[in-house]
Design an enzyme around this catalytic site. Structure first.
Site, PDB file in Angstrom:
ATOM      1  N   CYS A  29      33.366  29.171  16.597  1.00 17.54           N
ATOM      2  CA  CYS A  29      34.310  28.135  16.316  1.00 17.54           C
ATOM      3  C   CYS A  29      33.814  27.019  15.316  1.00 17.54           C
ATOM      4  O   CYS A  29      32.676  26.665  15.633  1.00 17.54           O
ATOM      5  CB  CYS A  29      34.856  27.348  17.626  1.00 17.54           C
ATOM      6  SG  CYS A  29      35.723  28.774  18.670  1.00 17.54           S
ATOM      7  N   PRO A  30      34.512  26.301  14.416  1.00 15.81           N
ATOM      8  CA  PRO A  30      36.073  26.715  14.221  1.00 15.81           C
ATOM      9  C   PRO A  30      36.129  27.935  13.344  1.00 15.81           C
ATOM     10  O   PRO A  30      37.158  28.156  12.933  1.00 15.81           O
ATOM     11  CB  PRO A  30      36.585  25.340  13.678  1.00 15.81           C
ATOM     12  CG  PRO A  30      35.382  24.824  12.659  1.00 15.81           C
ATOM     13  CD  PRO A  30      34.001  25.540  13.356  1.00 15.81           C
TER      14      PRO A  30
END
Ligand SMILES: [Zn+2]
Lengths: 81, 268
Positions: free
Chosen positions: A17-18
């Site tokens: 992530c992201p």
């Protein structure tokens, strides 16, 4: 349940992530409404966050499946442009 | 638009936003913004728009960096004292984001050159610090139909407004005439808390990005007033003036030719 044939497949194994969602989002943006994207990932947190983010963006999550000890497949249908 | 791996990382926090995405980031990358002034307001506006990946940024200023600027003009540094401000800003912005095409114009904006200079740009930012220039920029933008992110700062107070010609008010609708020289304090007397232009310039940069993206509400029929001492934001409705000299029904200012924007104002 095996009758969904994705229009596009995205392999984001190795991403965290992201960037897991950034990649998924850029890919679904390039598709047509109604088309289905299959996302293959190995980052556990993203197996929860991608479906939620996709719903927030108005897309339909068709399936989240753990295919082995470390990998997931998510099927998302593009709902809007 | 295809992004490079580096661009995907650089703009990832934009791309994630539902209001932006890859398509919005591509719009930002195609945008051309003209910033007038490389001072207190121009620095943060240029800084954030560079970071955001605006494709082309032009900045005009004929001044040089002085030590007394550094308390608020964040694109400049102790090492660039004595340099033209636009060159100092260029060094900062190019180091921040090599994607951006930065055009440095070391000259003064005038009634004679403004229309030619801003032609081809999508949005104009007013970071000037004096009334004649503010009216000059307003009139040129109204005549050319260009969106203008306008702002002013003094001591502890800042004002921001966005002019969308043909849609909302213009600067003359808001303040019909220039205040007579001598009524407004000169630069030496005025003073400003260094953070203030950062906040107000940040708001201008936000207005610019929203115009580019076509998202949200811009300050197109209102004036936002920030009082830093009281920590208050006040949003005041600004009607369009049908008798406005430049954007009214029967305008008397129809070209920049022979217009007089003189006046003994401090140009610092
Ligand atoms: Zn007007």
């Amino acid at each position: 349940m095996d009758d969904i044939i994705p229009n596009k497949k995205l392999d984001i194994r190795g991403l965290k992530c992201p960037y897991t969602f950034v990649r998924s989002k850029l890919t679904i943006e390039s598709m047509e409404p109604g088309q289905v994207l299959e996302i293959l990932l190995d980052y556990q947190e993203a197996s929860n966050s991608i479906p939620k983010s996709m719903e927030d963006h108005g897309h339909k999550v068709l399936r989240v499946e753990k295919i082995n000890a470390t990998e997931w497949i998510i099927l998302v249908r593009k709902e809007n442009d | 638009m295809d992004f490079t791996e580096e661009q995907i990382l650089r703009y990832s926090r934009h791309i994630i936003l539902p209001e932006i995405g890859g398509k919005g980031q591509a719009k930002i990358a195609k945008a051309k913004v003209f910033i007038i002034g490389a001072g207190g307001l121009g620095c943060p506006v240029g800084f954030f728009l560079t970071a955001a990946g605006v494709g082309t940024i032009a900045m005009i200023d004929d001044d040089f960096v002085e030590l007394s600027n550094l308390q608020r003009q964040i694109a400049h540094s102790t090492r660039t004292i004595g340099m033209p401000k636009v060159d100092s800003a260029r060094a900062t912005f190019e180091a921040l984001n090599p994607d951006v095409d930065f055009i440095a114009l070391k000259q003064r904006i005038t009634a004679e050159n403004i229309m030619q200079l801003i032609d081809g740009y999508d949005i104009v930012v007013d970071g000037s610090d004096n009334f004649p220039t503010r009216y000059l920029i307003n009139d040129a933008c109204v005549l050319m139909g260009k969106p203008l992110a306008s702002a002013a700062i003094l001591r502890f107070e800042g004002q921001v407004t966005t002019i969308i010609p043909g849609v909302g008010h213009c600067y003359r609708c808001l303040f019909e005439e220039m205040p007579p020289a001598g009524l407004v304090p000169s630069c030496q007397e005025a003073g400003v808390l260094g953070v203030l232009p950062g906040i107000i310039g940040g708001l201008q940069a936000m207005e610019v990005l929203k115009i580019i993206l076509g998202k949200g509400d811009v300050l197109k029929e209102s004036l936002l007033i920030y009082d830093a001492l009281k920590t208050t934001f006040r949003k005041v409705k600004v009607p369009r003036n049908p008798d406005c000299k430049v954007c009214g029904k029967h305008p008397t200012i129809t070209s920049m030719d022979g217009a007089n924007y003189g006046g003994d104002y401090c140009q610092g």
